[in-house]
Design an enzyme around this catalytic site. Structure first.
Site, PDB file in Angstrom:
ATOM      1  N   ASP A  77      -4.942 -17.867   8.402  1.00  0.00           N
ATOM      2  CA  ASP A  77      -5.233 -16.655   8.759  1.00  0.00           C
ATOM      3  C   ASP A  77      -6.650 -16.814   9.440  1.00  0.00           C
ATOM      4  O   ASP A  77      -7.345 -17.816   9.288  1.00  0.00           O
ATOM      5  CB  ASP A  77      -5.361 -15.538   7.873  1.00  0.00           C
ATOM      6  CG  ASP A  77      -3.985 -14.947   7.634  1.00  0.00           C
ATOM      7  OD1 ASP A  77      -3.200 -15.110   8.371  1.00  0.00           O
ATOM      8  OD2 ASP A  77      -3.982 -14.037   6.751  1.00  0.00           O
ATOM      9  N   MET A  94     -12.017  -4.182   5.945  1.00  0.00           N
ATOM     10  CA  MET A  94     -11.842  -3.945   7.544  1.00  0.00           C
ATOM     11  C   MET A  94     -12.627  -2.608   7.854  1.00  0.00           C
ATOM     12  O   MET A  94     -11.688  -2.013   8.564  1.00  0.00           O
ATOM     13  CB  MET A  94     -10.105  -3.783   7.497  1.00  0.00           C
ATOM     14  CG  MET A  94      -9.618  -5.377   7.160  1.00  0.00           C
ATOM     15  SD  MET A  94      -7.825  -5.175   7.048  1.00  0.00           S
ATOM     16  CE  MET A  94      -7.722  -4.507   5.332  1.00  0.00           C
ATOM     17  N   LYS A 144      -5.024 -12.700  12.888  1.00  0.00           N
ATOM     18  CA  LYS A 144      -5.242 -11.469  13.626  1.00  0.00           C
ATOM     19  C   LYS A 144      -6.717 -10.824  13.733  1.00  0.00           C
ATOM     20  O   LYS A 144      -7.284 -11.050  12.700  1.00  0.00           O
ATOM     21  CB  LYS A 144      -4.335 -10.416  13.197  1.00  0.00           C
ATOM     22  CG  LYS A 144      -2.729 -10.659  12.995  1.00  0.00           C
ATOM     23  CD  LYS A 144      -2.058  -9.581  12.439  1.00  0.00           C
ATOM     24  CE  LYS A 144      -0.550  -9.744  12.380  1.00  0.00           C
ATOM     25  NZ  LYS A 144      -0.413 -10.679  11.351  1.00  0.00           N
TER      26      LYS A 144
END
Length: 262
Positions: free
Chosen positions: A43, A178, A65
């Site tokens: 990731d 996030m 991502k």
């Protein structure tokens, strides 16, 4: 480990927590699996320091991502893991922090189970634990924070809104993952639901890494302060009275690590 498909393959997948960034925070099991990997799927939040441990010549696949850039879908990631395992490879699926905390672990396990691929989960030091240690704070403290809550600030697949009334209470530490792009809304909602405007908030960018930056501020000033420092993801948001204990330890940590490496 049950599987929907009764066919078993010689390859397997280890879903490994890469920790918050510093390579010496990897578990021994994680390090061993990385060094013996036949393929690595990683990731965006896996640090360059950890990636440098991958053996030369090992096939590596970047499926990271970021906000506004989902070049590889979750379904494609699951299919890739299955394909590599069906080739008989020992696959390491590297995820930042702990794979079981906001790492979309369940979706990948479902794909592996459906295809009859053996797997194991290797926990890692979470971003919350790593950032708290790197900034010198406890996540809980008797008489101040009896609860610790991890919150995903972004979950487009859920129809459930945040329970702001429950979150906006003293006696707990909130850790938002996030959440940098939602910082203004987080602050606004917590104040609107009962926390004071001067309630302490700590922002930690690149926690445990050489480029770590941190900022102790308040709910009212957080968004402006983050913008003035041009903070970037990965950046963890910690809210609660325990963050007043933060100290500027980034330079000290780098010095200690350099000493240990000498």
């Amino acid at each position: 480990m049950s599987a929907i498909n009764s066919i078993r393959y010689s390859g397997e997948v280890a879903l490994v927590g890469a920790g918050p960034g510093a390579a010496d925070l990897l578990t021994l099991r994680a390090l061993k699996l990385i060094q013996q990997a036949g393929a690595v799927v990683y990731d965006r939040l896996v640090s360059e320091e950890v990636l440098a441990l991958i053996p030369a010549g090992c096939p590596c696949f970047d499926v990271g991502k970021s906000r506004g850039r989902h070049s590889v879908s979750q379904a494609e990631i699951g299919a890739l893991l299955v394909q590599l395992a069906q080739q008989g490879l020992k696959v390491v699926r590297l995820k930042g922090g702990d794979p079981a905390i906001f790492g979309r672990l369940a979706e990948e396990l479902d794909a592996l189970d459906h295809a009859g691929v053996n797997w194991q989960i290797v926990p890692g030091i979470s971003a919350a634990s790593g950032c708290a240690a790197a900034t010198g704070i406890p996540l809980t403290e008797r008489g101040i924070a009896q609860q610790l809550r991890f919150i995903s600030a972004v979950d487009k697949n859920s129809d459930t809104a945040q329970d702001w009334a429950s979150l906006a209470k003293p006696g707990q530490t909130l850790v938002f993952y996030m959440g940098l792009s939602a910082l203004s809304e987080i602050s606004r909602q917590l104040i609107a639901h009962g926390l004071s405007a001067d309630w302490p908030l700590l922002l930690v960018e690149n926690g445990s890494r050489p480029g770590q930056r941190q900022l102790l501020t308040t709910l009212a000033d957080a968004a402006t302060a983050a913008q003035s420092m041009a903070l970037q993801s990965p950046c963890l948001i910690l809210v609660g009275e325990v963050v007043r204990r933060q100290r500027r330890t980034a330079q000290l940590m780098v010095a200690v690590r350099e000493h240990l490496a000498a």
